[in-house]
Structures are given as structure tokens and as C-alpha cells.
Design a protein around this motif. Structure first.
Motif, PDB file in Angstrom:
ATOM      1  N   GLN A 191       3.806  -2.283   0.143  1.00 21.79           N
ATOM      2  CA  GLN A 191       4.536  -2.102  -1.121  1.00 21.79           C
ATOM      3  C   GLN A 191       3.828  -1.115  -2.064  1.00 21.79           C
ATOM      4  O   GLN A 191       4.440  -0.591  -2.986  1.00 21.79           O
ATOM      5  CB  GLN A 191       4.703  -3.447  -1.826  1.00 21.79           C
ATOM      6  CG  GLN A 191       3.396  -4.060  -2.310  1.00 21.79           C
ATOM      7  CD  GLN A 191       3.585  -5.360  -3.068  1.00 21.79           C
ATOM      8  OE1 GLN A 191       4.563  -5.534  -3.784  1.00 21.79           O
ATOM      9  NE2 GLN A 191       2.652  -6.289  -2.901  1.00 21.79           N
ATOM     10  N   LEU A 192       2.549  -0.865  -1.796  1.00 26.70           N
ATOM     11  CA  LEU A 192       1.799   0.050  -2.666  1.00 26.70           C
ATOM     12  C   LEU A 192       2.137   1.510  -2.405  1.00 26.70           C
ATOM     13  O   LEU A 192       1.862   2.368  -3.243  1.00 26.70           O
ATOM     14  CB  LEU A 192       0.291  -0.150  -2.467  1.00 26.70           C
ATOM     15  CG  LEU A 192      -0.284  -1.553  -2.695  1.00 26.70           C
ATOM     16  CD1 LEU A 192      -1.785  -1.546  -2.431  1.00 26.70           C
ATOM     17  CD2 LEU A 192       0.019  -2.043  -4.094  1.00 26.70           C
ATOM     18  N   GLU A 193       2.718   1.791  -1.236  1.00 29.85           N
ATOM     19  CA  GLU A 193       2.948   3.184  -0.836  1.00 29.85           C
ATOM     20  C   GLU A 193       3.775   3.946  -1.868  1.00 29.85           C
ATOM     21  O   GLU A 193       3.502   5.123  -2.152  1.00 29.85           O
ATOM     22  CB  GLU A 193       3.645   3.232   0.521  1.00 29.85           C
ATOM     23  CG  GLU A 193       3.835   4.641   1.040  1.00 29.85           C
ATOM     24  CD  GLU A 193       4.445   4.678   2.430  1.00 29.85           C
ATOM     25  OE1 GLU A 193       4.483   5.776   3.032  1.00 29.85           O
ATOM     26  OE2 GLU A 193       4.875   3.616   2.931  1.00 29.85           O
ATOM     27  N   LYS A 194       4.765   3.266  -2.455  1.00 32.63           N
ATOM     28  CA  LYS A 194       5.633   3.931  -3.429  1.00 32.63           C
ATOM     29  C   LYS A 194       5.438   3.378  -4.832  1.00 32.63           C
ATOM     30  O   LYS A 194       6.270   3.601  -5.714  1.00 32.63           O
ATOM     31  CB  LYS A 194       7.094   3.785  -2.997  1.00 32.63           C
ATOM     32  CG  LYS A 194       7.388   4.450  -1.656  1.00 32.63           C
ATOM     33  CD  LYS A 194       8.843   4.287  -1.260  1.00 32.63           C
ATOM     34  CE  LYS A 194       9.121   4.962   0.090  1.00 32.63           C
ATOM     35  NZ  LYS A 194      10.535   4.784   0.521  1.00 32.63           N
ATOM     36  N   ASP A 195       4.346   2.682  -5.029  1.00 32.81           N
ATOM     37  CA  ASP A 195       4.060   2.104  -6.341  1.00 32.81           C
ATOM     38  C   ASP A 195       3.462   3.174  -7.254  1.00 32.81           C
ATOM     39  O   ASP A 195       2.533   3.897  -6.860  1.00 32.81           O
ATOM     40  CB  ASP A 195       3.078   0.933  -6.194  1.00 32.81           C
ATOM     41  CG  ASP A 195       2.848   0.202  -7.497  1.00 32.81           C
ATOM     42  OD1 ASP A 195       3.629  -0.710  -7.802  1.00 32.81           O
ATOM     43  OD2 ASP A 195       1.892   0.557  -8.213  1.00 32.81           O
ATOM     44  N   ALA A 196       3.976   3.279  -8.452  1.00 30.74           N
ATOM     45  CA  ALA A 196       3.547   4.341  -9.363  1.00 30.74           C
ATOM     46  C   ALA A 196       2.057   4.240  -9.702  1.00 30.74           C
ATOM     47  O   ALA A 196       1.386   5.251  -9.879  1.00 30.74           O
ATOM     48  CB  ALA A 196       4.381   4.275 -10.650  1.00 30.74           C
ATOM     49  N   LYS A 197       1.556   3.029  -9.766  1.00 35.39           N
ATOM     50  CA  LYS A 197       0.165   2.817 -10.177  1.00 35.39           C
ATOM     51  C   LYS A 197      -0.815   2.893  -9.012  1.00 35.39           C
ATOM     52  O   LYS A 197      -1.941   3.372  -9.167  1.00 35.39           O
ATOM     53  CB  LYS A 197       0.042   1.458 -10.879  1.00 35.39           C
ATOM     54  CG  LYS A 197      -1.322   1.177 -11.464  1.00 35.39           C
ATOM     55  CD  LYS A 197      -1.327  -0.162 -12.214  1.00 35.39           C
ATOM     56  CE  LYS A 197      -2.691  -0.452 -12.827  1.00 35.39           C
ATOM     57  NZ  LYS A 197      -2.704  -1.773 -13.532  1.00 35.39           N
ATOM     58  N   TYR A 198      -0.388   2.406  -7.830  1.00 32.21           N
ATOM     59  CA  TYR A 198      -1.336   2.220  -6.728  1.00 32.21           C
ATOM     60  C   TYR A 198      -1.063   3.071  -5.497  1.00 32.21           C
ATOM     61  O   TYR A 198      -1.706   2.882  -4.466  1.00 32.21           O
ATOM     62  CB  TYR A 198      -1.360   0.746  -6.318  1.00 32.21           C
ATOM     63  CG  TYR A 198      -1.819  -0.186  -7.406  1.00 32.21           C
ATOM     64  CD1 TYR A 198      -3.055  -0.003  -8.028  1.00 32.21           C
ATOM     65  CD2 TYR A 198      -1.026  -1.245  -7.816  1.00 32.21           C
ATOM     66  CE1 TYR A 198      -3.482  -0.863  -9.026  1.00 32.21           C
ATOM     67  CE2 TYR A 198      -1.447  -2.113  -8.814  1.00 32.21           C
ATOM     68  CZ  TYR A 198      -2.675  -1.922  -9.415  1.00 32.21           C
ATOM     69  OH  TYR A 198      -3.106  -2.769 -10.395  1.00 32.21           O
ATOM     70  N   ALA A 199      -0.135   4.025  -5.593  1.00 34.96           N
ATOM     71  CA  ALA A 199       0.212   4.840  -4.420  1.00 34.96           C
ATOM     72  C   ALA A 199      -0.994   5.605  -3.878  1.00 34.96           C
ATOM     73  O   ALA A 199      -1.163   5.746  -2.659  1.00 34.96           O
ATOM     74  CB  ALA A 199       1.341   5.804  -4.774  1.00 34.96           C
TER      75      ALA A 199
END
Length: 411
Positions: A249-257
Motif C-alpha cells: 500500500q506504500l507504493e502509491k502513498d504520497a508520504k511513504y512512496a
């Protein structure tokens, strides 16, 4: 020093009630204290006669909590042993669970005050309980107490039995999730084994599968923590984090990509990709406590392994030099480092300037690796079957020849 004096009475409850009540009211003076002590003893006796064991536990805990700092550890253990033994008088699992919650919650209210003795009391309570729900609740309380009271050394040895505990408790996914995270936190605080902390953190993340985005978002911070712990660990070169939805889920997360991108580099790419990433995101790496030189060292080893896994089994020295960005005289040193870390098994052909690889550790072990393993096993199975057939055929020929020789001898 005040000491609990053993009495001749069969049940130690009333002497403990009187002892703790007298200590609790000692500063009020005899005129005030004596009626209060008498009242508490009468209430305790009434609870015993009526079989109101939960009320009795609550009454005893109120006084016991007040005197916690006034008596020795030995006396505290004695007092709480009597209180904890009340759980054996309860008739149903629900009553036992309620009593376990009551006692353990009171014990853990002040985790920094004599935390070691509080933890010992919780262990004693755990061993007196029979219901799996009660035991699980008390164990979780013990984990939190050990962490908050900074006495993690006392509970870490029990982690070896976590698998058997889970079978006994038979708890659901949410409880398993809370358990794995608590254990990972204790191990991180204890600093006894980074690998064990990372193992339980990945167990926690693995429990998120098929949940909606709201539930999955609970794991974001821990997913980032797992990635950073993996990148930092100097002796961990393989993990399944990329296959976990909680990490994906982090792959497209604005903070954790970018953190996800870093993990992807360490597990699927080589040193040049890391150096390019570091040049653009050095502030991010520093914010997570990552040391650039340590990351280069790890990426060099992982890049070398990648050369061994994806090539023909032979790696030219020049390719190692270019991929790892090192000098000619450093090639063999890095090969030795990889062998020492048990990442590859190989021989160095100095004459031909190649490394001959016989085994290497995969950074990832996903579907592609399972298919490759299946192909190898099928090939080995075919080779073994062919070998068996050859042996059997030779055996038949030998038997026929032996029989023919015997026939010639008879004639």
C-alpha cells in the motif's frame, strides 16, 4: 521492617486483608484506623461467606495497591499470591477472565514502580489461570508492563514458546496482530536481537490480508519501520516484504512512496540504482537514521549475489568490479565477504579471472523463485529415477550372467 506474620488460620485471606488495611490506615491514627480496619475485615468475611470472590478481589486490591511502596518485595509477593489464588475459586471462564482483568490491570497501573516484582506477580497469576482467554489477556499485560517498566529481559525468554502459546490460546487474527507487534516492540527495546524483532514485525504485517483500506492503513507506520529495519540490518539480506499487502500500500502513498522505492531497490536492483536514489533523496535517508556508507556496503553484497543468481554461474572479475564500483584488487575481498555472510558458495578462478558460483541466496522468494525451485526438484527427480533405472538394469544383467556361469559349471 513490617512483615506478614503467618497465622494458624486455614485461609490466609483475612490475615492479609487485616495486614494491608492496617498499613493503609496507619497514618490516620488508631481512632480512625481501627473502625476502618474492622469494616474491611467484616466486608471481606461477608464476601467469603457469600462466595463473592470478585468483590473480595477488588476489596483486597484497593488496600494492596496503597501499601505497594511500604512493604518488601517478599511481602508483596505473598500478599498478591493470596489475591491471585482467588481465581481458583471462580466457576466460569467469564468470571475468571473478569478477575484476571481486574487483578492484572491494577498491577500494571504504575509500571515504573517495582516493575520486576509486578511482572513476577503477573507470571504467578498467569500460571494459576486455566482459561486461554484469561491467560492471553494477562500475557499481553505482562508484555506492556515489561516494555513500559523497562524490564524486558525478564520476558524475552518466553518468546521461544510463542508458537505453542498461540496453539493454546487459539486467538483470532486481531489478537495475533496485537501480540506480534507487542513482542516486536519489546525486542526492539531490549536490543537483544534485531533479527527477532524484524521477524515478529513481519509476522504482524503478514496478518493484514484482504482488509479494507481503512484497516490496512493501521499498518503503514509499522510497514515503514519494517523497511527501515531491513535496510539497516547488516546481516539480513532476504525478506518477503514486497509480497505483503500492508507494505504494498506504500507504493502509491504520497508520504511513504519513496520508502517503498528504497525497499524495491534493495530487493530487486543493484548498487547503481541505490546511488541514483541516494543522490536525489539523501535527506530522506538521514531522517530515518540510515547511514550512506552502511547502505553501500549492503548493496554491494546484494548486487554481487544478484550477479550470481542471474548469470550463467560464472561472474567475470571485471563485471564484479564495474557493478560494485570497486578497484581491481578489491574484487576477491568482496567475494570473500559474501561467502562469509553465507550469501554464496563459489570458487575463485584467479587464472581466468572468474568466480564460479555453485549456490547463491535469493533476495526475494516469491512465485518466480518457487517455479525455479519446482523445476530444479523435477530435474533432480528425473535424474534420480534415471539413476535407479540404470542400477536396476545393471543388476538384471549381472544376475543373468551369474545364472549363465552356474549353468556352464553344472555341465
Amino acid at each position: 521492617m513490617t512483615t506478614v506474620v503467618p497465622t494458624s488460620e486455614e485461609d490466609p485471606v483475612l490475615p492479609v486483608v487485616r495486614f494491608t488495611a492496617e498499613l493503609s490506615w496507619a497514618d490516620a491514627g488508631p481512632e480512625v484506623a481501627e473502625p476502618q480496619v474492622t469494616r474491611l475485615c467484616m466486608e471481606a468475611q461477608e464476601c467469603m461467606v457469600m462466595g463473592r470472590w470478585l468483590d473480595l478481589a477488588s476489596l483486597m486490591l484497593t488496600s494492596a495497591d496503597i501499601v505497594f511502596s511500604k512493604v518488601s518485595d517478599k511481602d508483596l509477593e505473598c500478599i498478591f499470591t493470596v489475591i491471585c489464588n482467588l481465581v481458583s475459586k471462580l466457576q466460569t471462564p467469564n468470571e475468571e477472565l473478569e478477575a484476571a482483568k481486574l487483578i492484572s490491570t491494577k498491577i500494571t497501573q504504575q509500571p515504573t514502580d517495582k516493575p520486576a516484582i509486578r511482572l513476577k506477580i503477573l507470571f504467578n497469576l498467569y500460571n494459576l489461570l486455566e482459561g486461554p482467554d484469561s491467560r492471553f489477556f494477562v500475557y499481553m499485560q505482562a508484555l506492556n508492563l515489561a516494555l513500559n517498566g523497562k524490564v524486558t529481559d525478564h520476558i524475552v525468554p518466553s518468546f521461544k514458546k510463542i508458537d505453542s502459546f498461540l496453539k493454546e490460546w487459539n486467538v483470532g487474527v486481531k489478537d495475533q496482530r496485537n501480540l506480534f507487534l507487542a513482542v516486536a516492540n519489546v525486542l526492539k527495546e531490549n536490543k537483544s536481537s534485531g533479527k527477532d524483532s524484524f521477524k515478529f514485525l513481519t509476522k504482524y504485517l503478514a496478518t493484514f490480508s484482504g482488509e479494507d483500506s481503512y484497516v490496512m492503513s493501521e499498518a503503514k507506520e509499522e510497514a515503514v519501520r519494517a523497511i527501515i529495519e531491513f535496510v539497516k540490518a547488516p546481516d539480513t539480506f532476504q525478506c518477503d516484504l514486497l509480497d505483503m499487502p500492508a507494505v504494498g500500500q506504500l507504493e502509491k502513498d504520497a508520504k511513504y512512496a519513496l520508502v517503498y522505492q528504497l525497499l524495491n531497490i534493495f530487493l530487486t536492483q543493484r548498487l547503481d540504482a541505490y546511488l541514483e536514489f541516494q543522490a536525489a533523496n539523501s535527506t530522506l535517508l538521514k531522517s530515518h537514521g540510515l547511514v550512506h556508507e552502511d547502505c553501500i556496503t549492503k548493496m554491494r553484497l546484494m548486487s554481487l549475489v544478484d550477479l550470481g543468481c542471474n548469470g550463467s554461474g560464472q561472474i567475470p572479475y571485471t563485471l564484479i568490479k564495474d557493478t560494485l564500483r570497486i578497484n581491481d584488487d578489491e574484487v576477491e575481498l568482496w567475494v570473500v565477504n559474501a561467502i562469509t555472510a553465507k550469501l554464496i558458495d563459489c570458487k575463485m578462478d584467479q587464472m581466468n579471472q572468474v568466480v564460479i558460483v555453485s549456490r547463491c541466496t535469493e533476495r526475494l522468494f516469491g512465485q518466480q523463485q518457487w517455479h525455479a525451485l519446482r523445476s530444479k526438484l523435477a530435474s533432480w527427480r528425473g535424474n534420480v529415477a534415471s539413476l535407479i533405472s540404470t542400477i536396476q538394469a545393471n543388476k538384471i544383467v549381472e544376475e543373468d550372467g551369474s545364472q549363465a556361469m552356474q549353468g556352464m559349471a553344472i555341465r
